[in-house]
Design a protein around this motif. Structure first.
Motif, mmCIF file in Angstrom:
data_model
loop_
_atom_site.group_PDB
_atom_site.id
_atom_site.type_symbol
_atom_site.label_atom_id
_atom_site.label_comp_id
_atom_site.label_asym_id
_atom_site.label_seq_id
_atom_site.Cartn_x
_atom_site.Cartn_y
_atom_site.Cartn_z
ATOM 1 N N LEU A 49 -21.167 32.508 29.587
ATOM 2 C CA LEU A 49 -20.164 33.363 29.231
ATOM 3 C C LEU A 49 -18.807 33.250 30.026
ATOM 4 N N PRO A 50 -17.927 32.726 29.290
ATOM 5 C CA PRO A 50 -16.554 32.408 29.786
ATOM 6 C C PRO A 50 -15.926 33.461 30.799
ATOM 7 N N ALA A 51 -15.327 33.334 31.865
ATOM 8 C CA ALA A 51 -14.642 34.348 32.547
ATOM 9 C C ALA A 51 -13.294 34.314 32.112
ATOM 10 N N GLN A 52 -12.602 35.505 32.126
ATOM 11 C CA GLN A 52 -11.168 35.560 31.800
ATOM 12 C C GLN A 52 -10.400 34.984 32.898
ATOM 13 N N ARG A 53 -9.377 34.387 32.609
ATOM 14 C CA ARG A 53 -8.485 33.905 33.890
ATOM 15 C C ARG A 53 -7.778 34.885 34.064
ATOM 16 N N GLY A 54 -7.353 35.036 35.593
ATOM 17 C CA GLY A 54 -6.350 36.083 35.976
ATOM 18 C C GLY A 54 -5.188 36.028 35.563
ATOM 19 N N ASP A 55 -4.345 37.061 35.598
ATOM 20 C CA ASP A 55 -3.013 37.070 34.954
ATOM 21 C C ASP A 55 -2.313 36.735 36.265
ATOM 22 N N ILE A 56 -0.942 36.189 35.828
ATOM 23 C CA ILE A 56 0.116 35.930 36.984
ATOM 24 C C ILE A 56 1.320 36.867 36.389
ATOM 25 N N ILE A 57 1.780 37.643 37.668
ATOM 26 C CA ILE A 57 2.621 38.877 37.240
ATOM 27 C C ILE A 57 3.906 38.648 38.327
ATOM 28 N N SER A 58 4.936 39.136 37.750
ATOM 29 C CA SER A 58 6.212 38.869 38.614
ATOM 30 C C SER A 58 6.322 40.139 39.526
ATOM 31 N N ALA A 59 7.404 39.938 40.339
ATOM 32 C CA ALA A 59 7.456 41.147 41.406
ATOM 33 C C ALA A 59 7.865 42.297 40.571
ATOM 34 N N ASP A 60 8.510 42.307 39.381
ATOM 35 C CA ASP A 60 8.957 43.592 38.925
ATOM 36 C C ASP A 60 8.025 43.971 37.877
ATOM 37 N N GLY A 61 6.794 43.410 37.998
ATOM 38 C CA GLY A 61 5.564 43.878 37.051
ATOM 39 C C GLY A 61 5.646 43.341 35.789
ATOM 40 N N GLN A 62 6.217 42.332 35.224
ATOM 41 C CA GLN A 62 6.227 41.495 34.193
ATOM 42 C C GLN A 62 5.059 40.667 34.163
ATOM 43 N N ILE A 63 4.328 40.489 33.134
ATOM 44 C CA ILE A 63 3.078 39.568 32.812
ATOM 45 C C ILE A 63 3.767 38.443 32.427
ATOM 46 N N LEU A 64 3.623 37.322 33.373
ATOM 47 C CA LEU A 64 4.300 36.122 33.300
ATOM 48 C C LEU A 64 3.402 34.838 32.510
ATOM 49 N N ALA A 65 1.843 35.342 32.740
ATOM 50 C CA ALA A 65 0.953 34.503 32.076
ATOM 51 C C ALA A 65 -0.427 35.281 31.912
ATOM 52 N N THR A 66 -0.914 35.180 30.821
ATOM 53 C CA THR A 66 -2.189 36.083 30.659
ATOM 54 C C THR A 66 -3.069 35.373 29.715
ATOM 55 N N SER A 67 -4.360 35.581 29.403
ATOM 56 C CA SER A 67 -5.414 34.979 28.657
ATOM 57 C C SER A 67 -5.478 35.696 27.533
ATOM 58 N N MET A 68 -5.723 35.339 26.307
ATOM 59 C CA MET A 68 -6.328 36.033 25.131
ATOM 60 C C MET A 68 -7.375 35.206 24.500
ATOM 61 N N VAL A 445 4.769 33.198 46.135
ATOM 62 C CA VAL A 445 3.646 34.311 45.834
ATOM 63 C C VAL A 445 3.572 35.310 46.712
ATOM 64 N N LYS A 446 3.450 36.649 46.232
ATOM 65 C CA LYS A 446 3.581 37.818 47.077
ATOM 66 C C LYS A 446 2.206 38.482 47.467
ATOM 67 N N GLU A 447 1.212 38.462 46.641
ATOM 68 C CA GLU A 447 -0.081 39.145 46.758
ATOM 69 C C GLU A 447 -0.925 38.686 45.661
ATOM 70 N N LEU A 448 -2.164 38.774 46.206
ATOM 71 C CA LEU A 448 -3.424 38.761 45.221
ATOM 72 C C LEU A 448 -4.092 40.127 44.995
ATOM 73 N N ARG A 449 -4.269 40.270 43.389
ATOM 74 C CA ARG A 449 -4.862 41.530 43.283
ATOM 75 C C ARG A 449 -6.338 41.357 42.397
ATOM 76 N N ARG A 450 -7.118 42.210 42.709
ATOM 77 C CA ARG A 450 -8.299 42.373 41.707
ATOM 78 C C ARG A 450 -8.483 43.547 41.418
ATOM 79 N N GLU A 451 -8.557 43.787 39.983
ATOM 80 C CA GLU A 451 -8.768 45.216 39.260
ATOM 81 C C GLU A 451 -7.697 46.144 39.820
#
Length: 692
Positions: A49-68, A445-451
């Protein structure tokens, strides 16, 4: 009787134990290969079962890269239903199916699809690929309405493989910084943050047994929060593009850094390919270029710190031409007799070379040691992106450097030749001047997040706590202010701003690489000059380009950033410092538009807009700037003309449409008219243009 029973029990236990041990040994050795093969067969029946790739987010909270999730389509031509009655069901539907496939994918004609399907059926293909393109979930629902495919998969033979497709809502902004993926996403990231954090972004796949029971669930990858601010990034990218078009440049970059933290707020890289300016490489990090006159600041700083030069030392540059040990050095314009601080302000090659050669001609290695002591050349580590270039500062003392060191080398090195410094390193050096002498690494890169929870924060890395003394800092800062504010300074005409004080240095260097022509034109500096908040580097390369042209781009971005992020309260004409009294205002989110207009102190009718209004548009009439509410029906295509690309993409994709962007600026036209009934998954093309 009990005495006779106990020995019997003991014997039975011993025999049982021996039998168990014997069976274990038998399985371990006699049946080892048989059970190993059985294990392989069991694993083979399990599905990853493939894992969903994590998102890349800007400092102002915009989604820069996401997986669908998307789906690869194949067809099993061996099903009983397709093959019964000599393939009657298949041949009754193959023509209609070929039409659907051709109309949907546009990669084969109807006849070619029919021939392809028939050949696959005759050869009883178990997994016949239907197209190289994956389909979205919405498109998948449409596929399952086609002939044959509307039937259960055990009859139709339709096979689907779920894969994740990477979506970049802001593409092409900061494309090489955010990063790219290999065409086969399973190979991971190929550039930028996507590559640097690939092992964390990719997550961990799950496993499902053949009976559909989940052995273990997939774990989504870590989300990476970058330091980029997309409101700054958008303006910076456009300003660089406009400057390059005006100057006829073939490549360029712009990097904006928060002075105290090292956070990169914008990074734009453009290369001219087939008459289009695109992000094809991260020039800011990798361009091994002669720094030119921006390096004069380095030479002057170390000479001041060493006491070999003083700000009021006088040097005669003559008529702008000087013979240094048999080689001629020239200035772009004659400045005559000037002080050391005026040498920097007027960017005199002759003056710089004379001062440095007089001080270090008999000890050039010591001059290089002074530069290296500042940590200018110190490699950057853990900045969030791989592949950063290296500074090349030659030294006559280096036994591994086989290049010839001549009497002329010290002189030309003092003003930025016979050395290479990638833009990001020069930015770091000037930032140290702005940051009270503290040199910090830039970071993307500012930080890493999980959930949603922060699991790691990247702290600012101090490279050198003091590149020089406080006195030297004050002296060099004064010189950099003179570049822009003194009427003889090289930045006086195009860099000086009435809204924010800028300090920095112009730089022009001839591209001396074999087979290359043109100049590197750059400007590096910081603002506000007295209490720096940001440091920026702008570079353009082309035919006849000079440093103050890059300085013009610097000024435009500095004014915009200072107005929106610098806390300035009384700027009324920042967006157009030449003639416009009321700026063009793009449609978009109401709160963002309101805040910017308030910050710029621009009169408008915003009080008439409801506080909870989501979207707004703007127009200028005889009474001034007018905002008006904009609402649309969820099932109809909205009118996004006049909006920024960011807001238009957000609005359209939230309506279920796919967006393709061409050009730069605000939306000029949209391929599907506003008010048209939305078809989920339909593609709409937006053409962006700059307003004149």
């Amino acid at each position: 009787m009990r005495k006779g029973f106990l020995p019997l029990v003991f014997v039975v236990i011993v025999i049982t134990f021996i039998a168990c041990v014997g069976k274990i040994l038998y399985i371990e050795y006699a049946e080892y290969h048989e059970w190993k093969e059985a294990g392989k067969r069991y694993i083979a029946t399990c599905k990853e079962l493939p894992a969903q790739r994590g998102d890349i987010i800007s400092a102002d909270g915009q989604i820069l890269a996401t997986s669908m999730p998307h789906y690869k389509l194949k067809m099993d031509m061996r099903t009983d239903y397709l093959n019964e009655k000599n393939g009657k069901h298949f041949f009754d539907n193959v023509d209609s199916l070929a039409i659907c496939l051709s109309k949907f994918f546009h990669d084969r004609s109807v006849a070619e699809y029919r021939q392809y399907l028939v050949a696959g059926f005759n050869n009883k293909k178990a997994e016949l690929p239907l197209s190289n393109r994956a389909v979205s979930y919405i498109e998948m629902k449409e596929v399952k309405t086609w002939p044959l495919f509307r039937l259960p998969s055990y009859q139709s033979g339709l096979l689907t493989k779920e894969i994740n497709i990477r979506i970049n809502p802001f593409n092409p902004l900061a494309k090489r910084t955010i990063g790219t993926m290999y065409k086969d996403m399973e190979k991971g990231g190929s550039a930028g943050v996507e590559l640097a954090f690939d092992s964390l972004l990719c997550g961990k796949p799950g496993m499902m047994h053949a009976n559909k029971m989940i052995a273990y669930h997939p774990q989504k990858g870590v989300d990476v929060v970058m330091t980029l601010d997309m409101s700054i990034q958008e303006y910076a990218s456009q300003a660089l593009r406009d400057g390059m078009i005006e100057a006829g440049a073939d490549k360029g970059c712009l990097v904006l850094m928060e002075t105290a933290t090292g956070d990169i707020k914008a990074c734009a890289n453009l290369t001219r390919i087939n008459d289009s300016l695109i992000e094809s490489q991260n020039i800011a990090l990798t361009e091994l270029m002669p720094p030119g006159s921006t390096f004069k600041t380095v030479s002057m700083l170390v000479a001041l710190e060493d006491g070999a030069v003083h700000p009021n030392d006088v040097v005669n540059t003559g008529m702008g031409s000087y013979n240094l040990h048999g080689h001629t050095i020239r200035d772009s314009h004659a400045v005559g007799e000037v002080t050391a601080e005026e040498v920097i302000a007027t960017s005199s090659n002759v003056g710089t070379a004379i001062l440095i050669d007089n001080a270090y001609h008999d000890r050039p290695g010591y001059y290089v040691e002074l530069i290296r002591k500042t940590k200018l050349q110190e490699p950057m580590v853990n900045i969030g992106i791989n592949g950063v270039g290296k500074v090349d500062i030659r030294s006559p003392k280096d036994p591994n450097d086989k290049r010839y060191w001549s009497n002329f080398s010290l002189g030309v090195m003092s003003f930025g030749y016979e050395t290479t410094v990638p833009p990001i390193y020069m930015l770091r050096f000037y930032n140290a001047i702005a940051n009270n002498g503290v040199m910090v690494d830039p970071k993307f890169v500012k930080e890493l997040r999980r959930e949603g929870k922060t699991i790691k924060t990247f702290e600012t890395n101090v490279v050198n706590p003091a590149i020089c003394s406080e006195q030297t800092l004050q002296q060099i800062t004064k010189m950099l202010k003179m570049v822009v504010n003194d009427k003889h300074g090289t930045g006086y005409g195009l860099v000086r701003s009435p809204y924010v004080e800028i300090a920095g240095k112009t730089g022009t260097a001839t591209d001396q690489r074999k087979g290359y022509t043109g100049n590197y034109a750059s400007f590096c500096g910081f603002f506000p000059a007295d209490k720096p908040q940001y440091t920026m580097y702008v570079m353009m390369h082309g035919g006849r380009i000079f440093g103050n042209q890059s300085g013009k781009v610097f000024r435009q971005v500095a004014e915009n950033v200072y107005a929106e992020h610098g806390g300035h309260k009384h700027i009324s004409q920042v967006h157009d410092t030449i003639h416009s009294s009321t700026p063009n205002v793009k449609g978009g989110l109401y709160l963002s538009t309101r805040n910017v207009l308030k910050e710029l102190d621009i009169n408008n009718n915003q009080d008439s807009i409801k506080e909870n209004q989501a979207w707004t548009k703007a127009r200028t009439d005889s009474t001034g700037l007018q905002l008006y509410s904009y609402d649309w029906q969820d099932d109809l295509v909205p009118n996004v003309v006049g909006m920024t690309a960011k807001d238009a993409v957000y609005m359209l994709e939230n309506s279920g449409m796919r967006v393709v962007i061409n050009g730069f600026g605000s939306v000029a036209t949209q391929s599907i008219s506003a008010g048209t009934k939305i078809k989920q998954g339909e593609t709409i093309s937006l053409t962006l243009k700059n307003k004149s």
